[in-house]
Design an enzyme around this catalytic site. Structure first.
Site: not given
Length: 294
Positions: A44, A46, A91, A159-160, A208, A229
């Site tokens: 991932d 971020d 989220e 990554s989103a 993802k 994360d």
């Protein structure tokens, strides 16, 4: 795992939390013995490659790099803050089922991306956005990425976020090597370089995975180290061909007391408020040492 930095981190560091030590030892043994030829990293971006804070002060993630850029104006900031206040708690809420979260995340990303068109973001802005931001990678990310490049281990970044900006951040910190592939949301531009939309499909936290990638190099690698994360990141290895083992490493950045039990249950290794790449680097060193001694 015997002696060395990896064993020290597992045994002596409060930052490293393990839910099932027996399962972890089996996975580490498989990864180390399999060597670099069998290995791929799925990562991932971020708050995984990037820090979540520096000395307690929050730093920009890739969306923060965009949202805090001075050319975007107060109206843009107000609108993005309003979206975050509405959607981000959803989220983070572990009690909400995945099937309920997904349409909400799609709604959030759709609104956020339409704002990029509305405000007139130009692709030439990315370099300055990154240079003037507070975004930083975790300590020794450069060493990790260089080491993986030297050992020819593929790195798949899922990554989103905004792929164009992630590419610029990696280039800015000189960690974007030829073994690295990015699957993210990349923008479509008009003839003047202004954002007019996103190239499909939309990538969000919960879709993802490697199943969206068809790469012969990745398909030949059956041992995975997964770095993330959030609990949604655990799905990133879905789609790996003939999967042998996944070692999941979770960076727990927020709500530590509240989330640690769940993270320890779901991830093989939980790194608590760890702003470094010490653990992944120690694993790389363990693989090197094992095969050098043969």
């Amino acid at each position: 795992m015997g002696s060395g930095k990896l064993a020290h981190l597992l045994n002596a560091s409060k930052r490293v939390q393990i839910g099932d030590p027996g399962r972890l030892q089996e996975k580490l043994k498989t990864l180390v013995e399999g060597g670099f030829a069998e290995l791929q990293f799925i990562v991932d971006f971020d708050y995984t490659l990037t820090r979540s804070h520096k000395n307690g002060v929050p730093v920009d993630c890739s969306w923060g790099v965009l949202e805090n850029y001075n050319k975007l104006g107060e109206d843009y900031v107000k609108k993005t803050n309003a979206l975050r206040e509405k959607y981000h708690p959803i989220e983070l809420d572990l009690s909400i089922p995945l099937e309920e979260k997904i349409p909400v995340m799609v709604e959030w990303y759709t609104h956020a991306n339409s704002l990029l068109t509305e405000v007139g973001v130009h692709k030439d802005w990315y370099k300055d956005m990154v240079a003037t931001s507070t975004c930083e990678l975790r300590d020794d990310t450069d060493k990790l990425m260089t080491s993986l490049q030297e050992q020819q281990v593929p790195v798949l970044i899922l990554s989103a976020g905004l792929g164009d900006l992630i590419t610029e951040i990696l280039q800015h910190f000189k960690v974007y090597h030829e073994n690295t592939k990015i699957v993210s949301n990349f923008c479509q531009y008009d003839e003047e370089g202004l954002i007019v939309g996103l190239k499909p499909p939309m990538i969000h936290m919960y879709n993802k995975s490697e199943s969206s990638v068809h790469d012969p190099e990745l398909e030949a690698r059956h041992n995975v180290v997964l770095l993330g994360d959030s609990l949604g990141d655990l799905h990133m290895a879905e789609g790996v061909k003939n999967l042998n083992v996944v070692l999941s490493i979770g960076f727990l950045n927020k709500k530590v007391e509240e989330n640690l039990p769940t993270y320890k249950e779901k991830f093989d290794v939980v790194l608590v408020d760890d702003q470094t790449m010490d653990f992944p680097l120690a694993l790389i060193e363990a693989i090197k040492s094992h095969h050098a001694s043969k």
